[in-house]
Design an enzyme around this catalytic site. Sequence first.
Site, PDB file in Angstrom:
ATOM      1  N   ASN A   1       3.839   2.296   2.679  1.00 25.79           N
ATOM      2  CA  ASN A   1       5.209   2.518   2.181  1.00 25.79           C
ATOM      3  C   ASN A   1       5.699   3.929   2.504  1.00 25.79           C
ATOM      4  O   ASN A   1       6.851   4.124   2.898  1.00 25.79           O
ATOM      5  CB  ASN A   1       5.282   2.320   0.660  1.00 25.79           C
ATOM      6  CG  ASN A   1       5.086   0.874   0.265  1.00 25.79           C
ATOM      7  OD1 ASN A   1       5.242  -0.023   1.079  1.00 25.79           O
ATOM      8  ND2 ASN A   1       4.742   0.654  -0.994  1.00 25.79           N
ATOM      9  N   ASP A  60       7.439   6.325  -3.487  1.00 24.80           N
ATOM     10  CA  ASP A  60       7.087   6.419  -2.061  1.00 24.80           C
ATOM     11  C   ASP A  60       8.317   6.781  -1.228  1.00 24.80           C
ATOM     12  O   ASP A  60       8.237   7.567  -0.282  1.00 24.80           O
ATOM     13  CB  ASP A  60       6.487   5.097  -1.570  1.00 24.80           C
ATOM     14  CG  ASP A  60       5.202   4.741  -2.308  1.00 24.80           C
ATOM     15  OD1 ASP A  60       4.519   5.670  -2.783  1.00 24.80           O
ATOM     16  OD2 ASP A  60       4.892   3.544  -2.419  1.00 24.80           O
ATOM     17  N   ASN A 116       4.105  11.861 -10.348  1.00 27.34           N
ATOM     18  CA  ASN A 116       5.065  11.369 -11.334  1.00 27.34           C
ATOM     19  C   ASN A 116       4.589  11.864 -12.711  1.00 27.34           C
ATOM     20  O   ASN A 116       3.591  12.584 -12.817  1.00 27.34           O
ATOM     21  CB  ASN A 116       5.235   9.850 -11.235  1.00 27.34           C
ATOM     22  CG  ASN A 116       3.956   9.088 -11.584  1.00 27.34           C
ATOM     23  OD1 ASN A 116       3.012   9.651 -12.136  1.00 27.34           O
ATOM     24  ND2 ASN A 116       3.930   7.813 -11.264  1.00 27.34           N
ATOM     25  N   GLY A 118       0.856  -1.181   0.000  1.00 22.16           N
ATOM     26  CA  GLY A 118       0.000   0.000   0.000  1.00 22.16           C
ATOM     27  C   GLY A 118       0.890   1.228   0.000  1.00 22.16           C
ATOM     28  O   GLY A 118       1.899   1.281   0.702  1.00 22.16           O
ATOM     29  N   LYS A 119       0.490   2.207  -0.815  1.00 25.74           N
ATOM     30  CA  LYS A 119       1.286   3.446  -0.897  1.00 25.74           C
ATOM     31  C   LYS A 119       1.339   4.135   0.454  1.00 25.74           C
ATOM     32  O   LYS A 119       2.346   4.730   0.824  1.00 25.74           O
ATOM     33  CB  LYS A 119       0.669   4.398  -1.913  1.00 25.74           C
ATOM     34  CG  LYS A 119       0.982   3.997  -3.323  1.00 25.74           C
ATOM     35  CD  LYS A 119       0.592   5.045  -4.317  1.00 25.74           C
ATOM     36  CE  LYS A 119       1.418   4.906  -5.568  1.00 25.74           C
ATOM     37  NZ  LYS A 119       2.830   5.164  -5.390  1.00 25.74           N
ATOM     38  N   THR A 134       9.599  -0.791  -7.492  1.00 26.21           N
ATOM     39  CA  THR A 134       8.435  -0.636  -6.605  1.00 26.21           C
ATOM     40  C   THR A 134       8.823   0.256  -5.428  1.00 26.21           C
ATOM     41  O   THR A 134       9.882   0.052  -4.831  1.00 26.21           O
ATOM     42  CB  THR A 134       7.984  -2.016  -6.043  1.00 26.21           C
ATOM     43  OG1 THR A 134       8.069  -2.958  -7.076  1.00 26.21           O
ATOM     44  CG2 THR A 134       6.575  -1.945  -5.491  1.00 26.21           C
ATOM     45  N   GLU A 159      -5.569   6.025  -2.263  1.00 18.40           N
ATOM     46  CA  GLU A 159      -5.929   4.605  -2.139  1.00 18.40           C
ATOM     47  C   GLU A 159      -6.960   4.369  -1.026  1.00 18.40           C
ATOM     48  O   GLU A 159      -7.192   3.230  -0.650  1.00 18.40           O
ATOM     49  CB  GLU A 159      -4.668   3.760  -1.883  1.00 18.40           C
ATOM     50  CG  GLU A 159      -3.789   3.657  -3.115  1.00 18.40           C
ATOM     51  CD  GLU A 159      -2.619   2.695  -2.956  1.00 18.40           C
ATOM     52  OE1 GLU A 159      -2.093   2.245  -3.985  1.00 18.40           O
ATOM     53  OE2 GLU A 159      -2.201   2.411  -1.813  1.00 18.40           O
ATOM     54  N   LEU A 190      10.587  12.011 -12.170  1.00 25.45           N
ATOM     55  CA  LEU A 190      10.737  11.640 -13.578  1.00 25.45           C
ATOM     56  C   LEU A 190      11.521  10.339 -13.733  1.00 25.45           C
ATOM     57  O   LEU A 190      12.332  10.199 -14.657  1.00 25.45           O
ATOM     58  CB  LEU A 190      11.461  12.775 -14.325  1.00 25.45           C
ATOM     59  CG  LEU A 190      10.844  14.181 -14.174  1.00 25.45           C
ATOM     60  CD1 LEU A 190      11.823  15.259 -14.623  1.00 25.45           C
ATOM     61  CD2 LEU A 190       9.545  14.263 -14.975  1.00 25.45           C
TER      62      LEU A 190
HETATM   63  P1  ATP Z   1       6.744   3.951  -8.256  1.00 22.30           P
HETATM   64  O1  ATP Z   1       5.309   4.040  -8.673  1.00 22.30           O
HETATM   65  O2  ATP Z   1       7.526   2.844  -8.910  1.00 22.30           O
HETATM   66  O3  ATP Z   1       6.944   3.999  -6.779  1.00 22.30           O
HETATM   67  P2  ATP Z   1       6.887   6.591  -9.322  1.00 22.30           P
HETATM   68  O4  ATP Z   1       6.442   6.442 -10.725  1.00 22.30           O
HETATM   69  O5  ATP Z   1       5.947   7.180  -8.344  1.00 22.30           O
HETATM   70  O6  ATP Z   1       7.478   5.244  -8.790  1.00 22.30           O
HETATM   71  P3  ATP Z   1       9.384   7.632 -10.326  1.00 22.30           P
HETATM   72  O7  ATP Z   1       9.270   8.974 -10.923  1.00 22.30           O
HETATM   73  O8  ATP Z   1       9.483   6.454 -11.238  1.00 22.30           O
HETATM   74  O9  ATP Z   1       8.192   7.489  -9.269  1.00 22.30           O
HETATM   75  O10 ATP Z   1      10.658   7.559  -9.354  1.00 22.30           O
HETATM   76  C1  ATP Z   1      10.801   8.364  -8.203  1.00 22.30           C
HETATM   77  C2  ATP Z   1      12.253   8.718  -8.018  1.00 22.30           C
HETATM   78  O11 ATP Z   1      13.002   7.515  -7.814  1.00 22.30           O
HETATM   79  C3  ATP Z   1      12.899   9.407  -9.211  1.00 22.30           C
HETATM   80  O12 ATP Z   1      12.711  10.812  -9.158  1.00 22.30           O
HETATM   81  C4  ATP Z   1      14.372   9.006  -9.064  1.00 22.30           C
HETATM   82  O13 ATP Z   1      15.043   9.887  -8.182  1.00 22.30           O
HETATM   83  C5  ATP Z   1      14.279   7.617  -8.428  1.00 22.30           C
HETATM   84  N1  ATP Z   1      14.395   6.557  -9.455  1.00 22.30           N
HETATM   85  C6  ATP Z   1      13.393   5.932 -10.099  1.00 22.30           C
HETATM   86  N2  ATP Z   1      13.883   5.038 -11.003  1.00 22.30           N
HETATM   87  C7  ATP Z   1      15.219   5.115 -10.905  1.00 22.30           C
HETATM   88  C8  ATP Z   1      16.312   4.455 -11.559  1.00 22.30           C
HETATM   89  N3  ATP Z   1      16.110   3.540 -12.504  1.00 22.30           N
HETATM   90  N4  ATP Z   1      17.576   4.775 -11.181  1.00 22.30           N
HETATM   91  C9  ATP Z   1      17.813   5.704 -10.219  1.00 22.30           C
HETATM   92  N5  ATP Z   1      16.838   6.363  -9.561  1.00 22.30           N
HETATM   93  C10 ATP Z   1      15.559   6.079  -9.899  1.00 22.30           C
END
Ligand code: ATP
Length: 296
Positions: free
Chosen positions: A42, A243, A179, A38-39, A239, A136, A212
Amino acid sequence: MKVLNFGSLNIDYTYQVEHIVNPKETISSLGLEVFPGGKGLNQSIALAKAGAEVYHAGLIGEDGLFLKEVCSSNHVHTDYIKESDTRTGNAIIQVSSAGENSIILFPGANRQNTKAYVDEVLGHFEEGDILLLQNEINEVDYLIEKGKEKGMTVAFNPSPFDDYVRKCDLTKVDLFFVNEVEGEQITGEKLPENIIACMREQFPEAEIVLTLGENGAIWSGKNENIAVPAVPAEAVDTTAAGDTFTGYFLAAVIEGRNKRQALERAAMASAMAVAKKGASISIPWKEEVDQKIGSE
Ligand code: ATP
């Protein structure tokens, strides 16, 4: 300053399967693992591991009592987590040998929140405390309204984004965590700079954190934008990357760090989380992050 995270508590049942089950088919799984999820959970664990004083509120069924233990063993205050007659929210996750997955979500107790329960919990907090929310659970709109009325700082991660979020009064949100997908759903824009520009127009008073993935993150305030790159990592399991970012960013701001430092700490912590399997278990402790930053 305390953080109240009013959010989901889930049990993730992860079945290892040769292939994702087809209609009319019955298959035997190769294995089953049960994880806390759960978000909400986490993000509370990320905040606590980052050193913040965080109180989680949310509902669990009898089958989810262990989630309370998971929270407290990770230093999350569990005084306001309540038991419901409904089963705990859960996810049935199939992971195939080819690495594909499919997920069924059962919201369960996460959607049994009442206005009375919200009022009761908010009564323990005061002006200046932070209210963190994700999408959620039910009663998010009421939580935003009442949290704001109390003078709490309302931080909202509108995930997963849906029509309900569109109906919430988002002008009351002080800090967004989005995101790229959610950013696009809110604004209709694809490019990060356009998402930020559009959200600035829609929510001129709010701060925005746009993550991003491996391209880093941007913080946007009234008169300034700050972008930081991601910390290079060998991604094993993303995953809870978002969070972890949310928890570490908020905890750093509470500690009095500036926005750039908060972004950098959050980027380091989430890079460490993606390099490790699992959700809350992959979130690093503050000391591990300090050590990593010190050795850079
Ligand atoms: P999730 O739903 O998987 O928890 P999200 O989509 O909410 O993630 P993202 O933008 O994908 O969030 O990632 C959050 C942060 O995590 C990014 O801003 C970055 O700092 C870090 N991060 C994500 N993927 C990577 C990666 N492959 N390598 C290094 N840092 C990463």
